[in-house]
Scaffold this active site. Structure first.
Site, mmCIF file in Angstrom:
data_model
loop_
_atom_site.group_PDB
_atom_site.id
_atom_site.type_symbol
_atom_site.label_atom_id
_atom_site.label_comp_id
_atom_site.label_asym_id
_atom_site.label_seq_id
_atom_site.Cartn_x
_atom_site.Cartn_y
_atom_site.Cartn_z
ATOM 1 N N CYS A 114 11.308 -1.522 21.556
ATOM 2 C CA CYS A 114 10.138 -0.821 21.504
ATOM 3 C C CYS A 114 9.053 -1.324 22.752
ATOM 4 O O CYS A 114 8.343 -0.680 22.878
ATOM 5 C CB CYS A 114 9.645 -0.552 20.331
ATOM 6 S SG CYS A 114 10.919 0.031 19.146
ATOM 7 N N HIS A 247 2.228 1.196 21.068
ATOM 8 C CA HIS A 247 3.542 1.746 20.798
ATOM 9 C C HIS A 247 3.136 2.629 19.286
ATOM 10 O O HIS A 247 2.580 2.218 18.407
ATOM 11 C CB HIS A 247 4.419 0.543 20.490
ATOM 12 C CG HIS A 247 5.652 1.063 19.795
ATOM 13 N ND1 HIS A 247 6.546 2.088 20.189
ATOM 14 C CD2 HIS A 247 6.499 0.416 18.467
ATOM 15 C CE1 HIS A 247 7.582 2.058 19.503
ATOM 16 N NE2 HIS A 247 7.601 1.053 18.664
ATOM 17 N N ASN A 277 8.681 7.355 15.970
ATOM 18 C CA ASN A 277 8.683 6.554 16.783
ATOM 19 C C ASN A 277 9.800 6.624 18.022
ATOM 20 O O ASN A 277 10.920 6.530 17.555
ATOM 21 C CB ASN A 277 9.021 5.005 15.942
ATOM 22 C CG ASN A 277 9.288 3.744 16.699
ATOM 23 O OD1 ASN A 277 9.210 3.969 18.030
ATOM 24 N ND2 ASN A 277 9.163 2.824 16.056
#
Ligand code: ACO
Length: 320
Positions: A114, A247, A277
């Site tokens: 990520c 993020h 996500n």
């Protein structure tokens, strides 16, 4: 003359299919209320069968190039941040390069889960500032729907598919002011897809597994730390920050990070409600949205932050 790098175009792409929390209720033992109250997620996009990371990356890249007023042939450095590569090799960056119809420029994948986009942007910044490259294309693209265990309600509700891209160009004016990257492999076990391919067989579990609480605590800690470290590296005060683009994993992680920086949520770009996500794609997707709708204005200071498996984390601070 000092050489800087600056973002000259952004683009993104989300697959057509939307999977809402209510849709998930039909085949997972969960509820919209549980997912939304713990994560802020309402829906996610899911790639169609046969639609691969490089396909998502291609559309996002074309949009970023158009925004920058450039042609694919103008790109002389190509980095794709992804955890869900089309194949073991060649890299997704090479596959994207061919789809863009260009050749010769260096192309490689960045694997930092990520944090991948922030890692790639920081790396490209240093390469462009070296004076060797004029226009870098940096993409974050993922099809996480392919590495989820759709029977594991603790993880499958959290992720989605998508792609975001930026063009980073050589410039006389900054641009990227500072970046800081970190990793700590001692935490590899808290978030992983432990499977691999060996002798023609899949060895180990090729699906995402996570210790949610451990990830949550570590993410909040390191996102706060690296934001302060990057501001200090650029010589900027917290009060001079206009936008935070962290993020997009969980709205509670985002809120906790904003609080540590003394920022109200009006100064935070959040897309997690609609995108979930999307790993390496989450930051460039959010950046593109805020750049296109005019929230981010010329001269403003923007902090991009990544955190994810590895454990990896980092931040890029820029002037728009
Ligand atoms: N629907 C309904 N119930 C669920 C679900 C679900 N989707 N998932 C878990 N539960 C249940 C559990 O089984 C448990 O039930 P029990 O008490 O009967 O045993 C209960 O809910 C509580 O489970 P917890 O895991 O303790 O729930 P928590 O409040 O900690 O939230 C969550 C879990 C949302 C995963 C949280 O830990 C989190 O957000 N962690 C961060 C992880 C993250 O964002 N990862 C993304 C990747 S990492 C990155 O990008 C940085």
């Amino acid at each position: 003359m000092t050489v800087y790098s600056r973002i000259t175009g952004t683009g993104s792409y989300l697959p057509e299919k939307v999977l809402t929390n209510r849709d998930l209720e039909q085949f997972v033992d969960t509820s919209d209320e549980w997912i939304f109250s713990r994560t802020g997620i309402r829906q996610r996009h899911i790639a169609a069968d046969g639609e691969n990371t490089s396909d998502l990356a291609l559309v996002a890249s074309r949009r970023a190039l158009e925004a920058a007023g450039l042609e694919p042939k103008d790109i002389d450095l190509l980095i794709v941040a992804t955890t869900t590569a089309d194949m073991v090799f060649p890299s997704t960056a090479c596959l994207l390069q061919a789809k863009l119809g260009i050749a010769n420029c260096p192309a490689f994948d960045m694997q930092a889960v990520c944090s991948g986009f922030v890692y790639a942007l920081s790396t490209a910044d240093h390469l462009v500032k070296s004076g060797q490259y004029r226009h870098a294309l940096i993409v974050g693209a993922e099809v996480y729907s392919r590495i989820l265990d759709w029977k594991d309600r603790g993880t499958c509700v959290l992720f989605g598919d998508g792609a975001g891209a930026v063009v980073l160009s050589r410039s006389k004016h900054p641009g990227i002011l500072a970046s800081r990257l970190h990793a700590d492999g001692r935490y590899a076990h808290i978030l992983s897809v432990p499977g691999s391919v060996s002798r023609g067989e899949v060895c180990g579990r090729p699906l995402l597994q996570m210790e949610g609480n451990a990830v949550f605590k570590l993410a909040v800690k390191v996102l706060g730390e690296v934001a302060h470290e990057t501001l200090a590296a650029a010589g900027l005060a917290k009060s001079e920050l206009d936008w935070l683009i962290p993020h997009q994993a969980n709205i509670r992680i985002i809120q906790a990070t904003a609080k540590k920086l003394g920022l109200s949520m009006e100064r935070v770009i959040a897309t997690v409600d609609r995108h979930a996500n999307t790993s390496a794609a989450s930051v460039p997707l959010a950046l593109d949205e805020a750049a296109r709708d005019g929230r981010i204005k010329p001269g403003q200071h923007v902090m991009l932050e990544g955190v994810g498996g590895g454990f990896t984390w980092g931040a890029v601070l820029l002037r728009w």
